[in-house]
Design a protein around this motif. Structure first.
Motif, short mmCIF file in Angstrom:
data_model
loop_
_atom_site.label_atom_id
_atom_site.label_comp_id
_atom_site.label_asym_id
_atom_site.label_seq_id
_atom_site.Cartn_x
_atom_site.Cartn_y
_atom_site.Cartn_z
N GLY A 203 -13.71 -1.32 -3.44
CA GLY A 203 -12.60 -1.11 -2.57
C GLY A 203 -13.16 -1.42 -0.97
N ASN A 204 -14.46 -1.01 -0.71
CA ASN A 204 -15.33 -1.31 0.46
C ASN A 204 -15.34 -2.81 0.69
N THR B 286 -15.92 8.12 -4.54
CA THR B 286 -16.41 7.25 -3.39
C THR B 286 -18.06 7.28 -3.67
N ASN C 203 0.89 -1.09 -0.02
CA ASN C 203 0.10 0.02 0.07
C ASN C 203 0.94 1.27 0.03
N VAL D 199 -12.03 -4.58 1.49
CA VAL D 199 -11.64 -4.57 2.99
C VAL D 199 -12.54 -5.33 3.84
N LYS E 189 -8.60 -0.02 -4.17
CA LYS E 189 -9.12 1.03 -3.26
C LYS E 189 -9.59 2.33 -4.00
N ARG E 190 -9.28 2.38 -5.22
CA ARG E 190 -9.80 3.75 -6.10
C ARG E 190 -11.16 3.50 -6.68
N TYR F 153 -5.93 -4.83 -4.38
CA TYR F 153 -6.32 -3.35 -3.50
C TYR F 153 -5.43 -2.32 -3.73
N ASP G 125 1.26 4.26 -2.76
CA ASP G 125 0.68 5.63 -2.28
C ASP G 125 1.83 6.50 -2.19
N GLU H 275 -17.43 1.04 6.88
CA GLU H 275 -16.29 1.58 5.59
C GLU H 275 -17.38 2.79 5.06
N ASP I 104 -16.62 6.75 4.45
CA ASP I 104 -16.56 7.61 3.28
C ASP I 104 -17.65 8.58 3.26
#
Length: 279
Positions: A129-130, A189, A55, A133, A123-124, A118, A59, A171, A175
């Motif tokens: 992404g939710n 999101t 990650n 997770v 995750k984008r 992810y 990032d 989650e 957001d």
């Protein structure tokens, strides 16, 4: 490349908690812990650590601005070094998983692939992404149960479903809390697509699903004590999610403390399952 930086980049607290959760999954499935089950914790710690490092790898440009103190942007670990470290952590976790059971190894391989996906792109992607997770969180219990075979995995299905659905609820509400900041940062999101109110309704629907999953009679621990205790927990989960339903703004969601209440309900559910499994 210091030892301190190698430890910090793995987010050790997060990784160790995940490892202990795997042991809890085995305890709930079997009612006991055995020395070989400690391998579960090692596998989860290594794979979770690998996910945390990768990650940071993807990032790095964001962290150069928002978190320049992190090991990669600060120069304590090179980008190439972090990539090699990631591969070593994943390889180590999978190698040890091969010493457990076929079911555990399969889950370890699948979760490693999802952690990589992810970090790279999931995750984008709104909602995906939710879900990723939520699955990764819930699957730790399946992984722990799978060490006792398919029967152990089945005993943990109820807890995994509760965790999956409650995590999605939490989650998406998180957001919703961050809509303004995410919009300013160019992120997209789920609450930006369906609105804060729609997100609250979705979270409540997931909480209702978690409550329904909590009464599935799939384990030896299912009985009067469990039903009475989980009933209290279910009320907490529904109460937390219901506080987000009435909100139409991010500020309202933050003030409602819905995510904190849901988190408390999830921890309480773990305690109920653990106690019921032992007694």
């Amino acid at each position: 490349m210091s030892v301190s930086a190698l430890v910090r980049i793995t987010r050790p607290h997060n990784a160790v908690v995940a490892g202990l959760t795997a042991l809890l999954g085995y305890l709930i499935a079997t009612g006991t812990l055995t020395p070989p089950s400690l391998l579960l914790a090692v596998v989860v710690v290594l794979i979770t650590a690998g996910g945390n490092v990768i990650n940071d790898v993807y990032d790095v440009e964001i962290d150069r601005i928002n978190r320049p103190d992190r090991p990669i942007p600060s120069g304590e670990i090179s980008l190439s070094g972090a990539k090699i470290y990631t591969m070593m952590l994943f390889a180590g976790g999978i190698a040890i998983a091969a010493l457990t059971t076929t079911l555990c190894l399969a889950i370890a391989l699948i979760n490693s692939a999802i952690l990589i996906a992810y970090a790279v792109w999931l995750k984008r992607v709104p909602a995906f992404g939710n879900v990723a997770v939520a699955y990764l969180t819930a699957s730790i219990f399946l992984f722990g149960g799978a060490f006792a075979g398919i029967e152990g995995l089945i005993r943990n299905i109820s807890l995994a479903l509760i965790t999956f659905l409650a995590t999605i609820a939490r989650e998406v509400l998180k957001d919703a809390e961050d809509v303004d900041g995410d919009a300013a940062g160019g992120a997209r999101t789920l609450p930006m697509i369906i609105g804060v109110r729609g997100t609250g309704i979705l979270a409540f629907a997931c909480a209702c699903g978690a409550v329904a999953a909590s009464i599935l009679p799939v384990g030896d621990w299912w009985g009067p004590f469990y039903l009475a205790a989980i009933g209290v927990v279910d009320i907490v989960i529904l109460f937390g999610a219901s506080r987000g339903v009435r909100c139409t703004t991010p500020e309202c969601v933050r003030k409602s403390q819905a995510t904190s209440i849901l988190r408390a309900g999830m921890f309480a559910a773990l305690a109920v399952f653990a106690v019921a499994a032992v007694v």
